[in-house]
Design a protein around this motif. Structure first.
Motif, mmCIF file in Angstrom:
data_model
loop_
_atom_site.group_PDB
_atom_site.id
_atom_site.type_symbol
_atom_site.label_atom_id
_atom_site.label_comp_id
_atom_site.label_asym_id
_atom_site.label_seq_id
_atom_site.Cartn_x
_atom_site.Cartn_y
_atom_site.Cartn_z
ATOM 1 N N TYR A 1 -4.319 4.761 3.626
ATOM 2 C CA TYR A 1 -3.393 4.122 2.684
ATOM 3 C C TYR A 1 -4.221 3.492 1.559
ATOM 4 N N TYR B 1 0.839 -1.192 0.000
ATOM 5 C CA TYR B 1 0.000 0.000 0.000
ATOM 6 C C TYR B 1 0.880 1.251 0.000
ATOM 7 N N GLU B 2 0.341 2.333 -0.537
ATOM 8 C CA GLU B 2 1.022 3.621 -0.485
ATOM 9 C C GLU B 2 0.282 4.549 0.468
ATOM 10 N N LYS C 1 -4.184 0.930 -2.276
ATOM 11 C CA LYS C 1 -3.529 -0.014 -3.194
ATOM 12 C C LYS C 1 -4.351 -0.085 -4.471
#
Length: 216
Positions: free
Chosen positions: A35, A23-24, A37
């Motif tokens: 977060y 995840y970012e 993805k």
């Protein structure tokens, strides 16, 4: 129909140690971190949310499960009701989208378990996902309505426990495919502001829950 014990335990563990390797970080607002993805298959994002609100976790869990009360405090809940109240529950939920977009509705399975984590703390875990045809009976089904788009690809997991300061710490994993043409600005708003604002609104709802129950 329903969820496995392992699914509940996994969501509980993510409250302590969220799995974010793929995840970012997306945004932080009101102390809530979001977060995301990217899903190649759908072209949409799934989200994980971590945050705290200053209320008792049991009250927070009760408010989250109380559909009648949610219709009082959630202005986006155009229609919300049990189709089957015995767990695993079947819930019908219609969400009001801003004009000129069509409203969306969900028919989903929901189940809650109360677990104990490694620290000995009580954790309330609620899992939900779109109902499959085999999950439904004639009495628990709601036919699709003209002008309302049925969302049939929806997954949500929530874990709630007490925070170090006496409030509630919450973890949420969320994904849905709302179908149709949704403007990018609305999707970004929902992720950046909608989720943190929802937790803030829910905190207010928790603080007013006793008054609501006394008025029934």
């Amino acid at each position: 129909m329903g969820f496995s014990e392992d699914e509940f335990i996994k969501t509980m563990k993510e409250l302590e140690n969220p799995e974010l390797s793929d995840y970012e970080f997306f945004v932080e607002s009101h102390g809530v971190k979001v977060y995301r993805k990217y899903s190649e298959e759908s072209g949409l994002y799934q989200y994980k949310v971590i945050g705290e609100i200053n209320v008792d976790p049991q009250i927070c869990a009760d408010v989250y499960m109380d559909l009648k009360y949610r219709k009082v405090w959630d202005s986006y809940a155009a229609d919300l009701r049990y189709m089957c109240e015995e767990e695993p529950q079947i819930v019908y939920w219609q969400v009001a989208y801003p004009w000129p977009m069509s409203h969306r509705d969900y028919l989903y399975v929901r189940q809650k378990k109360v677990l104990t984590n490694a620290k000995g703390n009580t954790v309330y875990v609620v899992l939900g996902q779109s109902a499959k045809k085999e999950d439904l009976t004639d009495s628990s089904n709601v036919k699709e309505k003209s002008g309302v788009i049925r969302v049939d690809d929806f997954v949500q997991g929530i874990a709630i426990t007490n925070s170090d300061n006496g409030g509630t710490r919450a973890f949420m994993h969320y994904y849905d495919n709302p179908k149709g043409s949704i403007p990018t600005w609305l999707i970004n708003w929902a992720a950046k502001s909608g989720v943190p604002d929802f937790l803030s609104t829910m905190e207010t709802a928790c603080n007013g829950y006793k008054t609501y129950l006394n008025g029934l």
